[in-house]
Design a protein around this motif. Structure first.
Motif, PDB file in Angstrom:
ATOM      1  N   LYS A 133      -3.819  10.016   8.656  1.00 31.03           N
ATOM      2  CA  LYS A 133      -2.879  11.212   8.088  1.00 31.03           C
ATOM      3  C   LYS A 133      -2.785  10.579   6.691  1.00 31.03           C
ATOM      4  O   LYS A 133      -3.267  11.274   5.380  1.00 31.03           O
ATOM      5  N   ASP A 134      -2.649   9.677   6.486  1.00 28.48           N
ATOM      6  CA  ASP A 134      -1.975   8.766   5.551  1.00 28.48           C
ATOM      7  C   ASP A 134      -3.053   8.597   4.078  1.00 28.48           C
ATOM      8  O   ASP A 134      -2.346   8.956   2.659  1.00 28.48           O
ATOM      9  N   LEU A 135      -3.985   9.179   4.568  1.00 34.02           N
ATOM     10  CA  LEU A 135      -5.451   8.596   4.114  1.00 34.02           C
ATOM     11  C   LEU A 135      -5.896   9.746   3.031  1.00 34.02           C
ATOM     12  O   LEU A 135      -6.787  10.180   2.529  1.00 34.02           O
ATOM     13  N   PRO A 163      -8.851   2.478  -7.018  1.00 39.78           N
ATOM     14  CA  PRO A 163      -9.673   1.768  -6.557  1.00 39.78           C
ATOM     15  C   PRO A 163      -9.699   1.100  -5.239  1.00 39.78           C
ATOM     16  O   PRO A 163      -9.870   1.227  -4.360  1.00 39.78           O
ATOM     17  N   GLU A 164      -8.085   0.928  -4.718  1.00 41.30           N
ATOM     18  CA  GLU A 164      -7.549  -0.028  -3.689  1.00 41.30           C
ATOM     19  C   GLU A 164      -7.398   0.355  -2.489  1.00 41.30           C
ATOM     20  O   GLU A 164      -8.167   0.220  -1.396  1.00 41.30           O
ATOM     21  N   GLU A 165      -7.162   1.566  -2.819  1.00 42.28           N
ATOM     22  CA  GLU A 165      -7.079   2.890  -2.093  1.00 42.28           C
ATOM     23  C   GLU A 165      -7.992   3.387  -1.073  1.00 42.28           C
ATOM     24  O   GLU A 165      -8.702   4.002  -0.617  1.00 42.28           O
ATOM     25  N   GLN A 166      -9.417   4.085  -2.452  1.00 43.37           N
ATOM     26  CA  GLN A 166     -10.576   4.685  -2.001  1.00 43.37           C
ATOM     27  C   GLN A 166     -11.061   2.559  -0.893  1.00 43.37           C
ATOM     28  O   GLN A 166     -11.705   3.600   0.145  1.00 43.37           O
ATOM     29  N   SER A 173     -11.767   3.731   3.787  1.00 43.45           N
ATOM     30  CA  SER A 173     -13.413   3.248   3.872  1.00 43.45           C
ATOM     31  C   SER A 173     -12.911   2.505   5.161  1.00 43.45           C
ATOM     32  O   SER A 173     -13.275   2.811   6.319  1.00 43.45           O
ATOM     33  N   TYR A 174     -11.633   1.761   5.096  1.00 31.97           N
ATOM     34  CA  TYR A 174     -11.433   0.778   5.872  1.00 31.97           C
ATOM     35  C   TYR A 174     -10.839   1.508   7.252  1.00 31.97           C
ATOM     36  O   TYR A 174     -10.859   1.286   8.049  1.00 31.97           O
ATOM     37  N   TRP A 175     -10.002   2.659   6.997  1.00 28.93           N
ATOM     38  CA  TRP A 175      -8.551   3.076   8.085  1.00 28.93           C
ATOM     39  C   TRP A 175      -9.085   4.148   8.088  1.00 28.93           C
ATOM     40  O   TRP A 175      -8.339   4.755   8.759  1.00 28.93           O
ATOM     41  N   GLY A 176     -10.176   5.161   7.681  1.00 27.67           N
ATOM     42  CA  GLY A 176     -10.104   6.652   8.129  1.00 27.67           C
ATOM     43  C   GLY A 176     -10.841   6.586   9.428  1.00 27.67           C
ATOM     44  O   GLY A 176     -11.950   6.004   9.973  1.00 27.67           O
ATOM     45  N   GLY A 177      -9.850   7.435  10.522  1.00 24.06           N
ATOM     46  CA  GLY A 177     -10.233   7.696  11.664  1.00 24.06           C
ATOM     47  C   GLY A 177      -9.759   6.405  12.686  1.00 24.06           C
ATOM     48  O   GLY A 177     -10.413   6.710  13.668  1.00 24.06           O
ATOM     49  N   VAL A 178      -9.347   5.035  12.164  1.00 26.85           N
ATOM     50  CA  VAL A 178      -9.100   3.806  12.447  1.00 26.85           C
ATOM     51  C   VAL A 178      -7.140   4.653  12.843  1.00 26.85           C
ATOM     52  O   VAL A 178      -6.830   5.074  12.538  1.00 26.85           O
ATOM     53  N   PRO A 229       1.317  -1.483  -0.325  1.00 28.58           N
ATOM     54  CA  PRO A 229       0.049  -0.171   0.411  1.00 28.58           C
ATOM     55  C   PRO A 229       0.924   1.019   0.005  1.00 28.58           C
ATOM     56  O   PRO A 229       1.696   1.398   0.316  1.00 28.58           O
ATOM     57  N   ARG A 230       0.672   1.908  -0.979  1.00 25.85           N
ATOM     58  CA  ARG A 230       1.387   3.220  -1.075  1.00 25.85           C
ATOM     59  C   ARG A 230       0.882   4.379  -0.111  1.00 25.85           C
ATOM     60  O   ARG A 230       1.508   5.361   0.538  1.00 25.85           O
ATOM     61  N   THR A 231      -0.215   3.774   0.960  1.00 29.64           N
ATOM     62  CA  THR A 231      -0.541   5.062   1.433  1.00 29.64           C
ATOM     63  C   THR A 231      -0.169   4.250   3.243  1.00 29.64           C
ATOM     64  O   THR A 231      -0.653   5.172   3.967  1.00 29.64           O
TER      65      THR A 231
END
Length: 265
Positions: free
Chosen positions: A182-184, A191-194, A198-203, A165-167
């Protein structure tokens, strides 16, 4: 997105606890079947055959004489020798597996740096941890029930994804890169980054992001964790009880097991 939504479904073999002296919830049986079958499939950095070799070495580690001597020593770094192993995996991988299985409470950054310097990529390190955690978790479940451990499945042919993952970035709180909210931030190109967003945003919980350098391992591991333990939503809902024992009883057991296992986290 739930943990289950992050990974494909694997149902190549059937796991049963019909002979167990206690009833086992159907969702646990299904989660174990999913996790166990997944061991045989190509992962992100290892083939199915290699993943099964890692799983078999996990079971070999407790019988290793070197690991026993190190466990009994004041410091594991003062005991030299070779691991009793199955002769399939490179020595650097055997060392990682055996130390994580037999003496995890005394792992150090220096030891980790040595594993990486020996030729193991950080992505491979994380996938190995994912396989180790899966096998130890389910084998321990079987031992607690008093049933035999499950036979390992046959390997499934195919090539690993080999997708980093580039992120994911290195931060001070971990030995390996992890995905941080912050990486997101900013434009997500694929689509993979999106899906990652959706999974790690805010985690922010490190325990949830620990395997995120290999997202497929993180998705699968937390599908198993949430089934055996509690989902994130249930964990934070103290007004209701979702298991046969209460939140407080669950945490008491978890805390005691962590102490016994020398869990420094």
């Amino acid at each position: 997105m739930t943990a289950a939504a992050g990974a494909p479904s694997f149902v190549d073999m059937t796991i049963s606890y019909a002979q167990a002296p206690f009833a086992v919830r159907a969702d646990i049986v299904a989660a174990h079947q999913q996790a166990w079958s997944r061991l045989a499939h190509p992962g992100t950095w290892f083939t199915g055959a290699a993943r099964l070799a890692i799983a078999a070495e996990v079971r070999q580690a407790p019988q290793c004489a070197l690991c026993l001597r190190r466990k009994q020593a004041l410091s594991p770094y003062g005991v030299d020798g070779g691991h009793d192993n199955l002769g399939v995996l490179p020595a650097r991988v055997v060392e990682q597996i055996h130390r994580i299985v037999t003496d995890p409470g005394r792992l150090t950054r220096t030891w980790f740096d040595g594993v990486i310097a020996s030729g193991t990529a950080d992505t491979e390190y994380v996938e190995i941890v994912g396989v180790v955690a899966t096998v130890v978790s389910i084998d321990t479940f079987c031992r607690a029930l008093g049933v035999l451990p499950h036979a390992l499945p046959a390997p499934i042919s195919g090539e690993p994804l080999r997708r980093r993952p580039r992120t994911a970035h290195q931060r001070g709180e971990a030995w390996v890169p992890m995905i941080h909210p912050k990486d997101l931030e900013g434009e997500l190109e694929t689509p993979e980054e999106q899906k990652l967003a959706s999974y790690w945003g805010g985690v922010l919980a490190n325990i949830r992001r620990a395997l995120s350098l290999v997202p497929e391992e993180a998705y699968a591991w937390f599908q198993l964790v949430e089934t055996q333990y509690l989902s994130g939503r249930w964990m934070r809902d103290f007004a209701n009880e979702y298991r046969a024992i209460t939140h407080a009883q669950i945490e008491l057991i978890a805390g005691r097991v962590s102490v016994l296992n020398q869990c420094f986290y």
